[in-house]
Motif scaffolding. Structure first.
Motif, PDB file in Angstrom:
ATOM      1  N   MET A  89      35.767  15.314  42.495  1.00  0.00           N
ATOM      2  CA  MET A  89      36.283  16.657  42.560  1.00  0.00           C
ATOM      3  C   MET A  89      35.429  17.456  43.545  1.00  0.00           C
ATOM      4  SD  MET A  89      37.376  19.014  39.439  1.00  0.00           S
ATOM      5  CE  MET A  89      36.285  20.347  39.103  1.00  0.00           C
ATOM      6  N   THR A  90      36.059  18.153  44.449  1.00  0.00           N
ATOM      7  CA  THR A  90      35.319  18.942  45.430  1.00  0.00           C
ATOM      8  C   THR A  90      35.110  20.356  44.925  1.00  0.00           C
ATOM      9  OG1 THR A  90      37.242  19.770  46.598  1.00  0.00           O
ATOM     10  CG2 THR A  90      36.398  17.631  47.300  1.00  0.00           C
ATOM     11  N   ASP A  91      34.238  21.063  45.604  1.00  0.00           N
ATOM     12  CA  ASP A  91      33.920  22.437  45.247  1.00  0.00           C
ATOM     13  C   ASP A  91      35.124  23.362  45.367  1.00  0.00           C
ATOM     14  OD1 ASP A  91      31.780  23.753  44.257  1.00  0.00           O
ATOM     15  OD2 ASP A  91      31.011  24.409  46.188  1.00  0.00           O
ATOM     16  N   ASP A  92      36.037  23.064  46.267  1.00  0.00           N
ATOM     17  CA  ASP A  92      37.158  23.953  46.543  1.00  0.00           C
ATOM     18  C   ASP A  92      38.452  23.552  45.858  1.00  0.00           C
ATOM     19  OD1 ASP A  92      35.671  25.620  48.231  1.00  0.00           O
ATOM     20  OD2 ASP A  92      35.907  24.209  49.870  1.00  0.00           O
ATOM     21  N   LEU A  93      38.414  22.577  44.991  1.00  0.00           N
ATOM     22  CA  LEU A  93      39.628  22.086  44.365  1.00  0.00           C
ATOM     23  C   LEU A  93      40.112  23.061  43.293  1.00  0.00           C
ATOM     24  CD1 LEU A  93      41.627  19.742  44.150  1.00  0.00           C
ATOM     25  CD2 LEU A  93      40.147  18.776  42.404  1.00  0.00           C
ATOM     26  N   ASN A  94      41.277  23.621  43.511  1.00  0.00           N
ATOM     27  CA  ASN A  94      41.907  24.472  42.509  1.00  0.00           C
ATOM     28  C   ASN A  94      43.344  24.732  42.917  1.00  0.00           C
ATOM     29  OD1 ASN A  94      41.791  26.735  44.343  1.00  0.00           O
ATOM     30  ND2 ASN A  94      39.639  26.872  43.817  1.00  0.00           N
ATOM     31  N   GLU A  95      44.061  25.438  42.082  1.00  0.00           N
ATOM     32  CA  GLU A  95      45.489  25.623  42.265  1.00  0.00           C
ATOM     33  C   GLU A  95      45.873  26.789  43.168  1.00  0.00           C
ATOM     34  OE1 GLU A  95      47.878  23.628  40.733  1.00  0.00           O
ATOM     35  OE2 GLU A  95      46.210  22.393  40.075  1.00  0.00           O
ATOM     36  N   GLY A  96      45.053  27.832  43.204  1.00  0.00           N
ATOM     37  CA  GLY A  96      45.445  29.082  43.823  1.00  0.00           C
ATOM     38  C   GLY A  96      45.318  29.131  45.323  1.00  0.00           C
ATOM     39  N   GLU A  97      45.951  30.174  45.881  1.00  0.00           N
ATOM     40  CA  GLU A  97      45.884  30.390  47.319  1.00  0.00           C
ATOM     41  C   GLU A  97      44.556  31.037  47.694  1.00  0.00           C
ATOM     42  OE1 GLU A  97      48.233  34.069  48.688  1.00  0.00           O
ATOM     43  OE2 GLU A  97      49.192  33.503  46.811  1.00  0.00           O
ATOM     44  N   GLN A  98      44.182  30.938  48.950  1.00  0.00           N
ATOM     45  CA  GLN A  98      42.942  31.492  49.475  1.00  0.00           C
ATOM     46  C   GLN A  98      42.941  33.014  49.361  1.00  0.00           C
ATOM     47  OE1 GLN A  98      40.461  29.572  51.175  1.00  0.00           O
ATOM     48  NE2 GLN A  98      39.189  31.381  51.314  1.00  0.00           N
ATOM     49  N   VAL A  99      41.821  33.579  48.927  1.00  0.00           N
ATOM     50  CA  VAL A  99      41.654  35.025  48.855  1.00  0.00           C
ATOM     51  C   VAL A  99      41.205  35.520  50.228  1.00  0.00           C
ATOM     52  CG1 VAL A  99      40.465  36.940  47.726  1.00  0.00           C
ATOM     53  CG2 VAL A  99      40.995  34.874  46.429  1.00  0.00           C
ATOM     54  N   GLN A 100      41.906  36.493  50.765  1.00  0.00           N
ATOM     55  CA  GLN A 100      41.580  37.061  52.076  1.00  0.00           C
ATOM     56  C   GLN A 100      40.681  38.299  51.904  1.00  0.00           C
ATOM     57  OE1 GLN A 100      42.580  35.418  54.860  1.00  0.00           O
ATOM     58  NE2 GLN A 100      43.359  33.959  53.352  1.00  0.00           N
ATOM     59  N   PRO A 101      39.924  38.681  52.958  1.00  0.00           N
ATOM     60  CA  PRO A 101      39.056  39.864  52.849  1.00  0.00           C
ATOM     61  C   PRO A 101      39.808  41.116  52.399  1.00  0.00           C
ATOM     62  CG  PRO A 101      38.513  38.638  54.828  1.00  0.00           C
ATOM     63  CD  PRO A 101      39.752  37.995  54.242  1.00  0.00           C
ATOM     64  N   GLU A 102      41.023  41.316  52.894  1.00  0.00           N
ATOM     65  CA  GLU A 102      41.783  42.507  52.491  1.00  0.00           C
ATOM     66  C   GLU A 102      42.186  42.450  51.014  1.00  0.00           C
ATOM     67  OE1 GLU A 102      44.639  39.717  54.714  1.00  0.00           O
ATOM     68  OE2 GLU A 102      42.627  40.475  55.055  1.00  0.00           O
ATOM     69  N   ASP A 103      42.259  41.240  50.450  1.00  0.00           N
ATOM     70  CA  ASP A 103      42.555  41.109  49.023  1.00  0.00           C
ATOM     71  C   ASP A 103      41.406  41.666  48.192  1.00  0.00           C
ATOM     72  OD1 ASP A 103      44.989  39.810  49.606  1.00  0.00           O
ATOM     73  OD2 ASP A 103      44.019  37.835  49.564  1.00  0.00           O
ATOM     74  N   PHE A 104      40.167  41.369  48.612  1.00  0.00           N
ATOM     75  CA  PHE A 104      39.009  41.903  47.896  1.00  0.00           C
ATOM     76  C   PHE A 104      39.012  43.427  47.938  1.00  0.00           C
ATOM     77  CE2 PHE A 104      37.116  37.642  48.556  1.00  0.00           C
ATOM     78  CZ  PHE A 104      36.788  37.373  47.238  1.00  0.00           C
ATOM     79  N   GLU A 105      39.374  43.987  49.090  1.00  0.00           N
ATOM     80  CA  GLU A 105      39.436  45.444  49.218  1.00  0.00           C
ATOM     81  C   GLU A 105      40.483  46.025  48.267  1.00  0.00           C
ATOM     82  OE1 GLU A 105      40.061  46.366  53.343  1.00  0.00           O
ATOM     83  OE2 GLU A 105      38.322  45.178  53.941  1.00  0.00           O
ATOM     84  N   ALA A 106      41.640  45.400  48.189  1.00  0.00           N
ATOM     85  CA  ALA A 106      42.706  45.884  47.308  1.00  0.00           C
ATOM     86  C   ALA A 106      42.290  45.765  45.836  1.00  0.00           C
ATOM     87  CB  ALA A 106      43.997  45.104  47.561  1.00  0.00           C
ATOM     88  N   MET A 107      41.656  44.667  45.471  1.00  0.00           N
ATOM     89  CA  MET A 107      41.200  44.500  44.089  1.00  0.00           C
ATOM     90  C   MET A 107      40.149  45.546  43.745  1.00  0.00           C
ATOM     91  SD  MET A 107      41.095  40.366  43.483  1.00  0.00           S
ATOM     92  CE  MET A 107      40.315  39.905  45.026  1.00  0.00           C
ATOM     93  N   ALA A 108      39.214  45.773  44.665  1.00  0.00           N
ATOM     94  CA  ALA A 108      38.157  46.752  44.418  1.00  0.00           C
ATOM     95  C   ALA A 108      38.744  48.154  44.259  1.00  0.00           C
ATOM     96  CB  ALA A 108      37.130  46.717  45.540  1.00  0.00           C
ATOM     97  N   ARG A 109      39.732  48.514  45.085  1.00  0.00           N
ATOM     98  CA  ARG A 109      40.371  49.834  44.960  1.00  0.00           C
ATOM     99  C   ARG A 109      41.010  49.987  43.581  1.00  0.00           C
ATOM    100  NH1 ARG A 109      41.924  48.990  50.240  1.00  0.00           N
ATOM    101  NH2 ARG A 109      43.973  48.268  49.613  1.00  0.00           N
ATOM    102  N   TYR A 110      41.716  48.958  43.126  1.00  0.00           N
ATOM    103  CA  TYR A 110      42.358  49.004  41.816  1.00  0.00           C
ATOM    104  C   TYR A 110      41.312  49.181  40.716  1.00  0.00           C
ATOM    105  CZ  TYR A 110      44.817  47.621  37.601  1.00  0.00           C
ATOM    106  OH  TYR A 110      45.321  47.606  36.331  1.00  0.00           O
ATOM    107  N   VAL A 111      40.239  48.420  40.794  1.00  0.00           N
ATOM    108  CA  VAL A 111      39.201  48.487  39.761  1.00  0.00           C
ATOM    109  C   VAL A 111      38.545  49.868  39.751  1.00  0.00           C
ATOM    110  CG1 VAL A 111      36.978  47.538  39.028  1.00  0.00           C
ATOM    111  CG2 VAL A 111      38.838  46.004  39.689  1.00  0.00           C
ATOM    112  N   VAL A 112      38.305  50.447  40.926  1.00  0.00           N
ATOM    113  CA  VAL A 112      37.724  51.789  40.993  1.00  0.00           C
ATOM    114  C   VAL A 112      38.641  52.804  40.307  1.00  0.00           C
ATOM    115  CG1 VAL A 112      37.120  53.670  42.577  1.00  0.00           C
ATOM    116  CG2 VAL A 112      36.263  51.360  43.000  1.00  0.00           C
ATOM    117  N   GLU A 113      39.944  52.680  40.503  1.00  0.00           N
ATOM    118  CA  GLU A 113      40.894  53.565  39.814  1.00  0.00           C
ATOM    119  C   GLU A 113      40.798  53.386  38.299  1.00  0.00           C
ATOM    120  OE1 GLU A 113      44.715  52.588  41.413  1.00  0.00           O
ATOM    121  OE2 GLU A 113      44.224  53.386  43.397  1.00  0.00           O
TER     122      GLU A 113
END
Length: 101
Positions: free
Chosen positions: A1-25
């Motif tokens: 099993m590799t370090d990157d093995l999982n089901e989900g799609e890659q998280v992009q930098p703008e995704d982190f920004e959107a998640m952080a904005r939601y959490v701040v709200e």
């Protein structure tokens, strides 16, 4: 099993920004309700449970990013976010890529 093995799609930098904005709200609502109080630690973990990002908010409402982890560039959805207040009380949510589309 590799370090990157999982089901989900890659998280992009703008995704982190959107998640952080939601959490701040959400923090504004949680803090305003009096149920949670700073300082807060906000921890982002990826589909493999690895720490990918952290943010700290002090008593004055100032945010500081915790040191970036090497896994941030390889993070995959779903991303779980855990907020911990100064009393150890937690609030959690998670994001999939489609949540941010």
């Amino acid at each position: 099993m590799t370090d990157d093995l999982n089901e989900g799609e890659q998280v992009q930098p703008e995704d982190f920004e959107a998640m952080a904005r939601y959490v701040v709200e959400q923090i504004a609502d949680l803090w305003g309700s009096g149920q949670y109080s700073p300082p807060f630690e906000i921890i982002f973990t990826d589909a493999n449970g690895r720490l990918v990002m952290g943010i700290r908010m002090d008593d004055d409402g100032d945010f500081k990013s915790l040191p970036e982890t090497p896994y941030r560039l390889r993070a995959r959805f779903p991303v779980k976010v855990t907020l911990v207040d100064h009393n150890g009380k937690t609030w959690q949510t998670s994001f999939t890529g489609s949540d941010l589309a």
